[in-house]
Enzyme design. Structure first.
Site, short mmCIF file in Angstrom:
data_model
loop_
_atom_site.label_atom_id
_atom_site.label_comp_id
_atom_site.label_asym_id
_atom_site.label_seq_id
_atom_site.Cartn_x
_atom_site.Cartn_y
_atom_site.Cartn_z
N ASN A 9 0.83 -1.21 0.00
CA ASN A 9 0.00 0.00 0.00
C ASN A 9 0.86 1.25 0.00
OD1 ASN A 9 -2.36 -1.52 0.38
ND2 ASN A 9 -2.26 -1.34 2.62
N ASN A 41 5.52 -4.07 4.40
CA ASN A 41 6.20 -3.67 5.64
C ASN A 41 7.00 -4.85 6.21
OD1 ASN A 41 4.94 -1.19 5.46
ND2 ASN A 41 3.38 -1.65 7.00
N ASP A 258 4.22 -5.19 12.15
CA ASP A 258 4.84 -5.72 10.92
C ASP A 258 6.35 -5.87 11.10
OD1 ASP A 258 2.34 -5.66 9.73
OD2 ASP A 258 2.62 -3.61 8.99
O1 RIB Z 1 0.29 -2.51 9.73
C1 RIB Z 1 0.34 -1.22 9.21
C2 RIB Z 1 -0.14 -1.19 7.80
O2 RIB Z 1 -1.51 -1.51 7.77
C3 RIB Z 1 -0.04 0.16 7.14
O3 RIB Z 1 1.20 0.36 6.52
C4 RIB Z 1 -1.21 0.17 6.18
O4 RIB Z 1 -0.84 0.15 4.85
C5 RIB Z 1 -2.05 -1.04 6.56
O5 RIB Z 1 -1.91 -2.04 5.65
#
Ligand code: RIB
Length: 307
Positions: A9, A41, A258
């Site tokens: 994203n 991430n 993440d």
């Molecule tokens: O975990 C965080 C992420 O959740 C963000 O970077 C956003 O893109 C969503 O996917």
């Protein structure tokens, strides 16, 4: 090689005094854009720690044929992620709308776009024969992730599944399949309870009991992240390993989970025993909270003092 199958994203982020409630409008000085998506991430977190070490990272995902997609792909490559199998899809690149309050807490809405076009068939056969771990989350179609998990299992590849965000429409039979295909289930306190509830288990709001029950019933090791209290891994035999988190004053907690997942995957792939992999992941997740944006504060191997 660590293979991440998941979302990519662009995050549009506004800092606010407090997060708007339904029907309320709050003002923010400006919006900033950051690279995000749980899959991307986790891949970047893993690749930053992997650089200079023995493990490599590949990402399977989909972006749109647009400026966000191009930027996201460049970002993956600059961070050392093999993005050769990221597909350019017909839909726009996924976009997350994030507000962050003064305590660093966030609220996120994701417009999935190209992420929902990701298919199990996008995974190159070579990847799953060479992988040391497969990393999954819940921002791409779960049926496709399940298919990739099953393929990984058939190839003897350990599956690390981050049950985030919790889906609203997952059937009991699907979560049973998901848990049975998983070696390490990574959840936060709320996700632990939600996963047990979707599985039809009555555990109240005791997240450790929920995690223990999932591990015992379905077989994965359940890792629960608990912010400032660190993380705990509960095995199917009931064994528990705890790692603490250093005290910090968070600037932005977006992407902390993440970072934990990506760095844990790296430690596991490097052969660390679980306590050490948890400790490294807690340290990295804490560091990631000190900078605005999901990926900006993710540590490198040097900054985490990993030899
Ligand atoms: O975990 C965080 C992420 O959740 C963000 O970077 C956003 O893109 C969503 O996917």
């Amino acid at each position: 090689m660590i293979v991440v199958f998941g979302s990519i994203n662009m995050d549009l982020v506004a800092r606010v005094r407090s997060i708007a409630r339904p029907g309320e409008t709050v003002l923010s000085r400006q919006a900033d854009s950051f690279f995000g998506g749980k899959g991307a991430n986790q891949a970047v977190a893993s690749a930053r720690i992997s650089r200079g070490g023995p493990v490599t990272v590949a990402m399977i995902g989909a972006v749109g044929d647009d400026a966000f997609g191009t930027a996201c792909l460049d970002n993956l490559r600059e961070n050392g992620v093999d993005a050769g199998a990221v597909r350019i899809a017909d839909e726009p690149t996924g976009c997350a709308f994030i507000t962050v309050d003064e305590a660093g807490e966030n609220a996120i809405t994701v417009a999935s776009g190209a992420n929902m076009g990701l298919r199990a068939g996008d995974v190159l056969a070579d990847f799953l024969s060479e992988a040391q771990a497969l990393v999954l989350q819940m921002e791409v179609p779960v049926t496709e992730s399940l298919e990739v998990a099953r393929q990984a299992k058939r190839n003897g590849v350990p599956v690390i599944w981050n049950f985030a965000p919790v889906p609203t429409d997952l059937r009991q039979a699907d979560i049973a399949d998901l848990l049975s295909a998983t070696d390490f289930l990574i959840v936060n306190e709320h996700e632990s309870v939600s996963a047990a509830a979707i599985a039809g288990e009555q555990v109240g709001d005791d997240y450790l009991e929920a995690a223990a029950l999932l591990a015992r019933t379905y077989g994965p090791t359940c890792i629960v992240t608990a912010g400032a209290r660190g993380a705990i891994a509960i095995g199917p035999d009931g064994s528990r390993v705890h790692a603490s988190a250093p005290p910090i004053t968070p600037v932005d907690t977006t992407g902390a989970g993440d970072t934990f997942v990506g760095v844990f995957a790296n430690g596991f792939a490097e052969g660390l025993e679980i306590g050490k992999a948890l400790q490294r992941a807690c340290l990295a997740a804490s560091q990631a909270c000190l900078t605005a944006g999901a990926q900006a504060g993710m540590p490198t191997r040097d900054s985490l003092e990993v030899s």
